[in-house]
Design a protein around this motif. Sequence first.
Motif, PDB file in Angstrom:
ATOM      1  N   PHE A 286       0.661  -1.183   0.034  1.00 18.81           N
ATOM      2  CA  PHE A 286       0.106  -0.053  -0.063  1.00 18.81           C
ATOM      3  C   PHE A 286       0.733   1.125   0.121  1.00 18.81           C
ATOM      4  O   PHE A 286       0.488   2.381  -0.747  1.00 18.81           O
ATOM      5  CB  PHE A 286      -0.703  -0.025   1.168  1.00 18.81           C
ATOM      6  CG  PHE A 286      -1.814   1.203   1.204  1.00 18.81           C
ATOM      7  CD1 PHE A 286      -3.134   1.063   0.832  1.00 18.81           C
ATOM      8  CD2 PHE A 286      -1.597   2.350   1.840  1.00 18.81           C
ATOM      9  CE1 PHE A 286      -3.952   1.977   1.046  1.00 18.81           C
ATOM     10  CE2 PHE A 286      -2.269   3.488   1.797  1.00 18.81           C
ATOM     11  CZ  PHE A 286      -3.774   3.251   1.335  1.00 18.81           C
ATOM     12  N   ALA A 287       1.914   1.274   0.795  1.00 21.69           N
ATOM     13  CA  ALA A 287       2.693   2.485   0.772  1.00 21.69           C
ATOM     14  C   ALA A 287       3.505   2.856  -0.302  1.00 21.69           C
ATOM     15  O   ALA A 287       3.549   3.828  -0.908  1.00 21.69           O
ATOM     16  CB  ALA A 287       3.913   2.060   2.253  1.00 21.69           C
ATOM     17  N   LEU A 352       9.729   2.200   9.026  1.00 15.96           N
ATOM     18  CA  LEU A 352      10.003   3.535   9.688  1.00 15.96           C
ATOM     19  C   LEU A 352      10.570   4.558   8.720  1.00 15.96           C
ATOM     20  O   LEU A 352      10.103   5.771   8.605  1.00 15.96           O
ATOM     21  CB  LEU A 352      10.893   3.471  10.744  1.00 15.96           C
ATOM     22  CG  LEU A 352      11.269   4.518  11.784  1.00 15.96           C
ATOM     23  CD1 LEU A 352       9.999   5.228  12.255  1.00 15.96           C
ATOM     24  CD2 LEU A 352      12.119   4.360  12.542  1.00 15.96           C
ATOM     25  N   VAL A 353      11.461   4.339   7.974  1.00 15.40           N
ATOM     26  CA  VAL A 353      12.105   5.108   6.916  1.00 15.40           C
ATOM     27  C   VAL A 353      11.002   5.698   6.061  1.00 15.40           C
ATOM     28  O   VAL A 353      10.656   6.871   5.733  1.00 15.40           O
ATOM     29  CB  VAL A 353      13.145   4.620   6.247  1.00 15.40           C
ATOM     30  CG1 VAL A 353      13.838   5.366   5.270  1.00 15.40           C
ATOM     31  CG2 VAL A 353      14.273   4.144   7.258  1.00 15.40           C
ATOM     32  N   ILE A 354      10.245   4.872   5.485  1.00 11.52           N
ATOM     33  CA  ILE A 354       9.110   5.146   4.787  1.00 11.52           C
ATOM     34  C   ILE A 354       8.119   6.072   5.145  1.00 11.52           C
ATOM     35  O   ILE A 354       7.731   6.988   4.510  1.00 11.52           O
ATOM     36  CB  ILE A 354       8.183   3.914   4.062  1.00 11.52           C
ATOM     37  CG1 ILE A 354       9.179   2.907   3.511  1.00 11.52           C
ATOM     38  CG2 ILE A 354       7.318   4.230   3.292  1.00 11.52           C
ATOM     39  CD1 ILE A 354       8.573   1.502   2.965  1.00 11.52           C
ATOM     40  N   ALA A 420      -4.365   0.408  -2.353  1.00  9.09           N
ATOM     41  CA  ALA A 420      -3.834   1.765  -2.615  1.00  9.09           C
ATOM     42  C   ALA A 420      -4.427   2.508  -3.746  1.00  9.09           C
ATOM     43  O   ALA A 420      -5.041   3.756  -3.634  1.00  9.09           O
ATOM     44  CB  ALA A 420      -2.285   1.696  -2.676  1.00  9.09           C
ATOM     45  N   ALA A 421      -4.445   1.772  -4.966  1.00  6.57           N
ATOM     46  CA  ALA A 421      -5.124   2.298  -6.064  1.00  6.57           C
ATOM     47  C   ALA A 421      -6.616   2.963  -5.805  1.00  6.57           C
ATOM     48  O   ALA A 421      -6.908   3.806  -6.343  1.00  6.57           O
ATOM     49  CB  ALA A 421      -4.625   1.607  -7.361  1.00  6.57           C
ATOM     50  N   ILE A 459       0.540   6.044   7.888  1.00  2.86           N
ATOM     51  CA  ILE A 459      -0.287   5.406   8.860  1.00  2.86           C
ATOM     52  C   ILE A 459      -0.165   4.002   8.429  1.00  2.86           C
ATOM     53  O   ILE A 459       0.106   3.100   9.385  1.00  2.86           O
ATOM     54  CB  ILE A 459      -1.607   5.694   8.640  1.00  2.86           C
ATOM     55  CG1 ILE A 459      -1.863   7.109   9.399  1.00  2.86           C
ATOM     56  CG2 ILE A 459      -2.648   4.711   9.736  1.00  2.86           C
ATOM     57  CD1 ILE A 459      -3.276   7.777   9.354  1.00  2.86           C
ATOM     58  N   SER A 460      -0.030   3.628   7.147  1.00  2.71           N
ATOM     59  CA  SER A 460      -0.026   2.122   6.757  1.00  2.71           C
ATOM     60  C   SER A 460       1.373   1.575   7.110  1.00  2.71           C
ATOM     61  O   SER A 460       1.567   0.571   7.734  1.00  2.71           O
ATOM     62  CB  SER A 460      -0.095   1.843   5.261  1.00  2.71           C
ATOM     63  OG  SER A 460       1.032   2.320   4.615  1.00  2.71           O
ATOM     64  N   CYS A 461       2.210   2.482   7.229  1.00  2.57           N
ATOM     65  CA  CYS A 461       3.864   1.963   7.534  1.00  2.57           C
ATOM     66  C   CYS A 461       3.766   2.019   9.154  1.00  2.57           C
ATOM     67  O   CYS A 461       4.380   0.972   9.650  1.00  2.57           O
ATOM     68  CB  CYS A 461       4.890   2.977   7.163  1.00  2.57           C
ATOM     69  SG  CYS A 461       4.988   3.126   5.326  1.00  2.57           S
TER      70      CYS A 461
END
Length: 540
Positions: A286-287, A352-354, A420-421, A459-461
Motif C-alpha cells: 500500500f505504501a 519507519l523510513v518510509i 492503494a489504487a 499510517i500504513s507504515c
Amino acid sequence: MTLLDTSTTTPSVQRMASPRRVTAILAMTGMAVSIMQTLVIPILPSLPKILHTHPANSTWVLTVTLLVGAVFTPISGRLGDMFGKRRILLISVSTMVIGSVFCALSNSLAPMLIGRGLQGMSLGSIALGISLMRDTLPRERLASAVALMSATLGIGGAVGLPLSAMVAEKLSWHYLFWGSTVIGVIAMIGIARSIPESTIKTGGRFDFVGAAGLSIVLVSLLFGLSKSTDWGWGDPKQLALFAVAAIVFVAWSRYELRSKAPLINIRTSIRRVVLFTNLTSILIGFAMYTLNLVMTQLLQAPDGTGLGFGQSMIVAGLCSAPMGIAMMLVSPLAARIIVRFGPRFALRLGSLVIACGFIYAAFFLEHVWEALIVAAATGVGIAIAYAAMPTIIMRSVPTTETAAANSVNTLSRSLGTSLAAAVHGAIIAVAFASSAAHPEIMHHHSFTAFDLCFLLGAISCVLAIVVASFIPKDRKDTQPLVLDLDVLADLEGVAGIEMDRDLLDTHHDRRASVLIREARPRSVVRRRPAARPRSHARRR
C-alpha cells in the motif's frame, strides 16, 4: 507416496553457474517484469483515441494485467515447486514476450487486452527468481542477491516510468512494447544459458479446484476494488463482489485444508511468522504504490487548482527515478542489515523510513526538488523492507514450498497496491471534482487530498511496524532453512512415517539449500554406524 524429485544437475553445470551471473540475469528478469506494470501509465490519457474505444473501457488495459497477475502468481509458484522453478520461469517470461508482441501490433482494444493479460501471467517471475536464488546460490551471496531481486519490483516501476514517458512522447507508443519484447527475449536467453534448474521438486498433481477457487476470490476482490472510483464505495455491485470473495474464500480454505496436494499450504500460511509477514507485506505494498501513484498525480496536477505543481509527464516520471536508484544502491546495505540484526528488525526499520518520508510529504512538501528527496528516502525504506520479507518467508517454510510461499508474499504486496489504487484514486477524483466546482475554496485549503494520501501511506507504515512486531525474533544461529524432517512432514504420504534424522541420506554443499536424496522408514533401514565417510563429515 510422493517423494522429492532428486534428479540433479551435473556437477560441471553447477560449477559453471557463476553466482554473479545468476544474480544479474534473475535481477534483469525481475526488472523486465516490473517495468511492464508501469509501461502504459504514460499513454493512459491517449488510450481511448489509440484503441478507438470508450474511456471507461480503456481502463481495462491496466485492470486485466492486475487481475491475471494476481491469479497466476500463486499458480506459477506452485508449478515451480512441482516441476522446476527454472522451467516455469522460462514459461512465465515467454508469456510476457508473446503478450508484448500482441500489444505492439494492436490498434484496437481486444488484442491489447489479450496482450496485457499475457503480460500479467509473468508477474510471478520475481517470486520464482527469489526461490531459484535460494536453491542455487552460495549461502554467503544469498542475502544480497535476494535483496536485489526483491527490490526489482519497485526498481523496475520507478525506472521504467520516466523511460516510458520519454518514449511515448518522442516516439510511437508501439516502441514501448517492442522494447519490452527485446528485454524479455534477452532475459529468456540468459535464463536458458546460465541459470541451473533447481534440484528440489515435489512432483505430484496440480490442484485445479484450488486454483479455480482462488481465482474467483482474487478476481471478485480486486475487480471490486478497481471499480471503487467508478461505482463508489458501498455500491451494491461492489458489496456483492466482496461477499462472493468472502464466501468462496471460506469454502476454498476448507477444501485446501483437506487436500493432500493443495495449491497453497494453509497450515504453513497461518503460521505466526508467515501470516504476520504477509500482513505486513500488504501494508508495505500500500505504501509503495502511494508514492508511485500520488506523487505522479501531484506533480502533474495543474497548479491553478491549488493542488499540484503543473509539471509535464516526463518531469513527473523523472521525479520517481530516485526511488528506483535508491533501491538499487541500498539493496547491498539491506542485506548487511538483515545479516547483522535480523530480517524482523530490517522490516520494521524500512517501514519507519518510509513513514518518515510520507510524513514529510504530507506536511512540508512545497517544491519539486523536495519530491526528489521524498522519493529517494522512500526508496531506501522500501529496499530494506522488501529485502526482509522474502528472507523471513524462506526461513520459515519447507524447502519444497519456497516458490509457492514467495508467490503468496508477492500476492500480498499486490493486494496492498490494489487497495492503494482504489483508496487514493477515489480521494483524488473527489478532490479534482471539488476543485472544478469550487475553485475559490480549494485555494484556501492548506491540507489537500494529496496530503491526506501521503498521511494514509504513513499510517500504513506505522501499522506495518506494529504488525511486524508480532513476528517471532530470529535466533542468531538460525539457518535460513527448515529442517529436513519438516520438509518431509509436509509431503503427501510421508507425514505418517516415523523418521529419524540419522536415517536421512542427505547431501550438503555450499549452496543455500539441503538436498534430500533419500528418505526411508525406520522399519526398513538399519542405523548407520557412527563413523561416516569423509565426504559426509562437513554438515551444517
